[in-house]
Design a protein around this motif. Structure first.
Motif, mmCIF file in Angstrom:
data_model
loop_
_atom_site.group_PDB
_atom_site.id
_atom_site.type_symbol
_atom_site.label_atom_id
_atom_site.label_comp_id
_atom_site.label_asym_id
_atom_site.label_seq_id
_atom_site.Cartn_x
_atom_site.Cartn_y
_atom_site.Cartn_z
ATOM 1 N N GLY A 238 43.791 38.733 41.765
ATOM 2 C CA GLY A 238 43.756 39.595 40.590
ATOM 3 C C GLY A 238 44.538 40.885 40.692
ATOM 4 N N ASP A 239 45.523 40.952 41.602
ATOM 5 C CA ASP A 239 46.281 42.198 41.726
ATOM 6 C C ASP A 239 47.538 42.203 40.859
ATOM 7 N N GLY A 240 47.715 41.169 40.060
ATOM 8 C CA GLY A 240 48.858 41.119 39.162
ATOM 9 C C GLY A 240 50.116 40.537 39.776
ATOM 10 N N ARG A 241 50.044 40.103 41.021
ATOM 11 C CA ARG A 241 51.207 39.514 41.695
ATOM 12 C C ARG A 241 50.794 38.205 42.353
ATOM 13 N N ARG A 242 51.725 37.264 42.371
ATOM 14 C CA ARG A 242 51.508 36.000 43.091
ATOM 15 C C ARG A 242 52.131 36.174 44.474
ATOM 16 N N ASP A 243 51.298 36.439 45.443
ATOM 17 C CA ASP A 243 51.784 36.840 46.765
ATOM 18 C C ASP A 243 51.428 35.780 47.800
ATOM 19 N N ILE A 244 52.350 34.826 48.033
ATOM 20 C CA ILE A 244 52.102 33.780 49.033
ATOM 21 C C ILE A 244 52.519 34.219 50.432
ATOM 22 N N TRP A 245 52.928 35.473 50.566
ATOM 23 C CA TRP A 245 53.308 36.022 51.867
ATOM 24 C C TRP A 245 52.136 36.765 52.507
ATOM 25 N N MET A 252 45.906 29.974 49.212
ATOM 26 C CA MET A 252 45.008 28.836 49.019
ATOM 27 C C MET A 252 45.061 28.316 47.580
ATOM 28 N N ALA A 253 45.012 29.234 46.618
ATOM 29 C CA ALA A 253 45.007 28.819 45.210
ATOM 30 C C ALA A 253 46.328 28.176 44.822
ATOM 31 N N SER A 254 47.427 28.680 45.349
ATOM 32 C CA SER A 254 48.737 28.125 45.019
ATOM 33 C C SER A 254 48.871 26.714 45.578
#
Length: 432
Positions: A238-245, A252-254
């Motif tokens: 919920g921080d407004g960014r999709r951060d897979i790093w 996990m969600a991605s």
């Protein structure tokens, strides 16, 4: 491993030998009225000093790269990438020779599936994964409920892709993809992925400096390609960014979202180890032969503990080491894992790691460890000889595929051997 080569860097330093290249990139990427083709660039010179041939070649190569980046910037601008993003991406873009070396490399020596699994599903990886599973269970169970993908599968893929976040690669994604696009072997693919990477920067999901990954452009703890990131990455924290790093929740969600949208069937296992009946036709151990688990049961296929086979609607028999190795019944979810990484060894490792993370068994049948893997040269010779003998195995390329398996099976049948389609040195010697 070859030594890392120094990348060609474009910077604003007054001492840079390639400053004219940078100006060419700025001229095109930095203003809408710039010409679509970079101005001619001249090699830098120093009074009284004659550049070496190697230096001249390096400058010429760098100029070509600069022109490629300028041309791509024009294309990206027309596709909706704004000027600020182009500056962020390309002001200090690098040509990385090591990326080209790795892309062109085709290792001569291949690995057997058991050697691969020994490393991929090691006791250390299992123990660490079990610790991660305990730590993340509350949030991953919620994801399992949302996407239908078991927690252990998500953690197993995480372990396979980045050793649970321990290593995500160290090459800037923009540099890697620009290098691959410029090199040209897979230019259309690289241009598409580079444009997707620019969209990620423009969306402000990640800063350029943190957008790192493998030499092939796969990014973050999930090792998503940029196009997969755009399609499947999720902002779970919920921080407004999709951060897979940096965000394990997003990782996990991605991963769960990718699998759910790639055909994962909730409530079904990936597969299991089985025993085959005497006289089994090994040619039926093929992904093209799919039938309900009940049909396999009627043929005498059994689980290792003799419990009923799971109700797979379209199960197939997998013999990753041929007739002399373990057998597996795999279903739709195994094929979904293949969409993450199209390698049978990889998908098998994910399934086996996942089941051992939750206390399930390791492989029980023995691997034929006395069988050495064929090198690429040997496999090329096998394919060539099969074709010459009339057992069509497709265009010889030194790599196993369905056509080669079919050719081997036809040859094995001609000798009344088990037609498992598995290449061995003994088979090559018979052919030759």
């Amino acid at each position: 491993m070859a030594a890392m080569q120094r990348p060609y860097r474009f910077s604003v330093s007054g001492h840079s030998r390639l400053v004219s290249t940078l100006l060419a990139i700025f001229a095109v990427a930095g203003c809408a009225s710039a010409p679509s083709v970079a101005p001619a660039l001249t090699a830098p010179s120093t009074a009284g000093v004659n550049p070496t041939r190697a230096e001249s070649d390096e400058v010429a190569h760098s100029q070509k790269f600069a022109r490629w980046v300028a041309e791509f910037s024009t294309f990206a601008r027309a596709a909706g990438i704004d000027e600020a993003t182009l500056h962020i991406a390309f002001d200090n873009v690098r040509l990385v020779p090591r990326v080209i070396e790795l892309d062109r490399a085709q290792p001569e020596f291949t690995r057997t599936v058991w050697d691969y699994l020994d490393n991929a599903v090691s006791p250390q990886r299992i123990m660490r994964g079990q610790d991660k599973l305990l730590q993340l269970r509350p949030q991953t169970d919620a994801l399992a409920g949302r996407f239908g993908v078991p927690t252990e599968i998500l953690v197993a893929i995480w372990g396979m892709e980045s050793n649970y976040g321990g290593y995500v690669g160290d090459i800037p994604t923009i540099d890697a993809l620009a290098t691959l696009g410029f090199e040209g072997r897979r230019e259309a693919w690289a241009r598409d992925q580079l444009l997707s990477a620019l969209k990620i920067l423009q969306n402000r999901d990640i800063e350029r400096a943190q957008m790192i990954g493998s030499w092939a452009g796969a990014m973050g703890q999930t090792q998503f390609l940029p196009s997969n990131f755009l399609a499947y990455a999720v902002d779970a924290d919920g921080d407004g960014r999709r951060d897979i790093w940096g965000s394990v929740a997003d990782v996990m969600a991605s991963t769960a979202n990718f699998l759910a949208n790639s055909g994962w069937q909730a409530g079904q296992p990936w597969g299991l180890e089985v025993t085959l009946p005497p006289g089994f036709d090994y040619a039926r151990a093929d992904d093209g032969v799919r039938q309900p688990a009940s049909a396999w049961t009627n043929e005498g296929v059994q689980s290792m503990d003799r419990t009923p086979l799971p109700a797979l609607a379209d199960g197939s028999i997998l013999l990753p080491a041929g007739a002399r190795g373990p057998a597996f019944l795999v279903g739709a979810n195994f094929r979904t894992i293949l969409r993450y990484n199209n390698s049978t060894s990889y998908a098998l490792a994910v399934g086996l790691l996942a089941q051992q993370l939750v206390g399930g068994p390791a492989v029980q049948a023995s691997w034929p460890r006395n069988l050495p893997a064929l090198t690429r040269s040997q496999l090329l010779a096998l394919q060539t000889t099969l074709n010459a003998r009339g057992f069509d195995s497709g265009t010889p390329d030194g790599m196993m595929g369905p056509a080669t398996r079919d050719g081997i099976r036809r040859y094995q049948r001609s000798l009344d051997l088990p037609a498992d389609g598995y290449p061995t040195q003994d088979l090559l010697q018979r052919l030759q």
